[in-house]
Design an enzyme around this catalytic site. Structure first.
Site, PDB file in Angstrom:
ATOM      1  N   HIS A  75       0.834  -1.224   0.000  1.00 15.91           N
ATOM      2  CA  HIS A  75       0.000   0.000   0.000  1.00 15.91           C
ATOM      3  C   HIS A  75       0.862   1.267   0.000  1.00 15.91           C
ATOM      4  O   HIS A  75       0.440   2.314   0.477  1.00 15.91           O
ATOM      5  CB  HIS A  75      -0.952   0.043   1.203  1.00 15.91           C
ATOM      6  CG  HIS A  75      -1.666  -1.240   1.454  1.00 15.91           C
ATOM      7  ND1 HIS A  75      -2.900  -1.537   0.924  1.00 15.91           N
ATOM      8  CD2 HIS A  75      -1.292  -2.335   2.174  1.00 15.91           C
ATOM      9  CE1 HIS A  75      -3.275  -2.742   1.302  1.00 15.91           C
ATOM     10  NE2 HIS A  75      -2.309  -3.257   2.058  1.00 15.91           N
ATOM     11  N   SER A 105      14.167  21.743 -16.267  1.00 16.10           N
ATOM     12  CA  SER A 105      12.958  22.526 -16.480  1.00 16.10           C
ATOM     13  C   SER A 105      13.362  23.876 -17.041  1.00 16.10           C
ATOM     14  O   SER A 105      14.393  24.434 -16.671  1.00 16.10           O
ATOM     15  CB  SER A 105      12.230  22.698 -15.151  1.00 16.10           C
ATOM     16  OG  SER A 105      11.425  23.864 -15.194  1.00 16.10           O
TER      17      SER A 105
END
Ligand code: ARG
Length: 482
Positions: A180, A301
């Site tokens: 999980h 970026s």
């Protein structure tokens, strides 16, 4: 997609001229036609933009067919020899970039035959004896898919080798194992990588298994019913390295299971690559910082100078979508088709070619990233230091040393976790006295199982995460790679 369409072609498709006929009827099949097709008919019908990559398979198949026609006395050796030499010339011209493509000639099969006619004249017309484009395209596409399977199998082997090498280097490195995406139990990084080795082993098995089933030759099924000529399908099958000729002519020209199985194997494998890619995205985030990728597999970026983005991993994840899409698209094309061939089946190729390219690309990119990644052992280790990751070891100790039933041990450990949580420490931050308040029989020895090194070292069951096991698994994996 292999065919390039710019936006102007959207306009082109809507003009009036599109529905006017285009003069001359087709020279290869137009005997009963008075006029040529509408422009838009020609456009929707043509597959040459994408099936031209089948030229080598098409010529190989035609040569095998021609040899058989000669051997069976169906065509003369003189015509046959002209055809064989002409086909070699067509192949050379295509490979030299000296070949003109024209949508009027629909597909690669008609392009090759039409050029052959220009080169050798009337004898070319004998090549199509006892054959149809229906068995021809099935044969070509099978040859192409079989080749793709072999190449991709080799690529997946490279990825497996990269994983095993990395696993060997990091057999002792400890990180949290998750369920999980919550810290569950400590595992070793080598063990984690070997999990993917297993997936790619199954993927290769699946593709090889599909290859076995693919490996029957449809050539000689002709249009759908077989032929009245005394052909030898065993000869052409053997010449093209197939195991045997297909047993039913209707099935031979209607079957695209082989492409579906290829796409399904590719889609499953792409899912595995995508899951690993997702882990790489998570691991390389500043929050995890488990691994670093170099300049080779990252981008920056344009606005945020600090960024190093895992674009290759993200694109591996996304391209899995294209491959799954190709499988869906062909399943849907095929699902309503009556026997035998329908033109719908021409839509099998573009998606399959695209998926195979995307698959090759993501295998190569993933292999590169596995080689390239550096592992931050300290960050992995310190990430195990919260989340009570050795709680299962504590429960196992209660079972083993105090002979507690596991359910009770689970309960006692739960109380100890609650106590540690209240105190704001990990399990080994509790004192013996505090533990004994929960269960008086607990002894000092319990602390020997609470550190992560002891935890992983103890998991020596077959296939378990202990470094010694992982080293053994690496050795076994190396022996298993074929
Ligand atoms: N270009 C066609 C395809 O890819 C070849 C088969 C054409 N057969 C036919 N009967 N029109 O499926």
């Amino acid at each position: 997609m292999t065919s390039k369409k710019d936006t102007s072609s959207i306009q082109d498709n809507m003009t009036k001229e599109n529905i006017a006929d285009k003069g001359q009827a087709n020279s290869l099949w137009g005997g009963r036609f008075g006029a040529g097709p509408a422009q838009i008919m020609e456009k929707i019908n043509a597959s040459i933009d994408f099936d031209k990559i089948l030229y080598a398979q098409d010529i190989r198949g035609s040569k095998a067919h021609c040899h058989m026609l000669i051997a069976q006395g169906i065509i003369s050796a003189a015509d046959g020899d002209k055809i064989l030499a002409g086909l070699d010339q067509v192949k050379d011209e295509i490979e030299a970039g000296n070949f003109t493509y024209d949508a009027k000639l629909e597909d690669i099969h008609m392009h090759v035959e039409s050029r052959l006619t220009e080169i050798i004249g009337d004898a070319a017309g004998r090549l199509h004896t006892a054959r149809s484009r229906n068995d021809q395209v099935a044969t070509d596409f099978k040859l192409w898919t079989r080749d793709a399977m072999d190449q991709l199998d080799g690529a997946l082997k490279g990825l497996q080798l990269a994983l095993v090498a990395k696993a060997q280097q990091h057999a002792d490195v400890i990180l949290p194992g998750f369920t999980h995406l919550q810290s569950a139990q400590p595992v070793t990084f080598g063990h984690h990588l070997l999990a993917y080795f297993e997936m790619f082993t199954r993927d290769r098995d699946r593709l090889r298994d599909a290859r076995e089933r693919l490996n029957e030759c449809p050539l000689g099924a002709a249009a759908l019913a077989g032929t009245s000529f005394p052909i030898d399908r065993h000869q052409t099958s053997a010449a093209l390295d197939f195991r045997a000729p297909t047993a039913n002519s209707l099935d031979s020209v209607s079957d695209r299971d082989f492409a579906l199985e290829f796409l399904s194997g590719a889609a499953i494998s792409a899912i595995h690559i995508s899951r690993l890619a997702e882990e790489i995205v998570i691991w390389s985030s500043a929050q995890f910082n488990f691994i670093d990728l170099s300049d080779k597999f990252t981008t920056g970026s344009s606005i945020m100078p600090q960024k190093r983005n895992p674009d290759a991993a993200e694109l591996c994840r996304a391209k899995a979508g294209r491959i799954i899409g190709a499988l869906n698209s062909l399943l849907i094309v095929m699902k309503g088709l009556p026997l035998a061939y329908s033109k719908d089946m021409q839509e099998d190729k573009e998606a399959t070619f695209d998926a195979a390219n995307a698959f090759a690309l993501i295998i190569a990119a993933m292999t590169g990233m596995i080689d390239d990644m550096t592992v931050n052992e300290n960050a992995m280790k310190s990430s195990t230091e919260n989340g009570f990751i050795t709680a299962t070891d504590l429960a196992d100790w209660l079972v083993r040393v105090l002979d507690m039933p596991f359910r009770n041990a689970h309960h006692v450990t739960g109380s100890l976790v609650a106590l540690a949580e209240k105190k704001g420490c990990d399990l080994d931050g509790l004192t013996l006295a505090e533990m004994q308040e929960v269960d008086a029989k607990i002894t000092e020895d319990v602390f020997s199982v609470l550190d992560v090194e002891s935890s992983v070292a103890s998991r020596t069951s077959f296939g378990g995460t202990a470094p010694d096991q992982v080293r053994r698994q690496v050795k076994a994996a190396k022996a298993r790679i074929k």
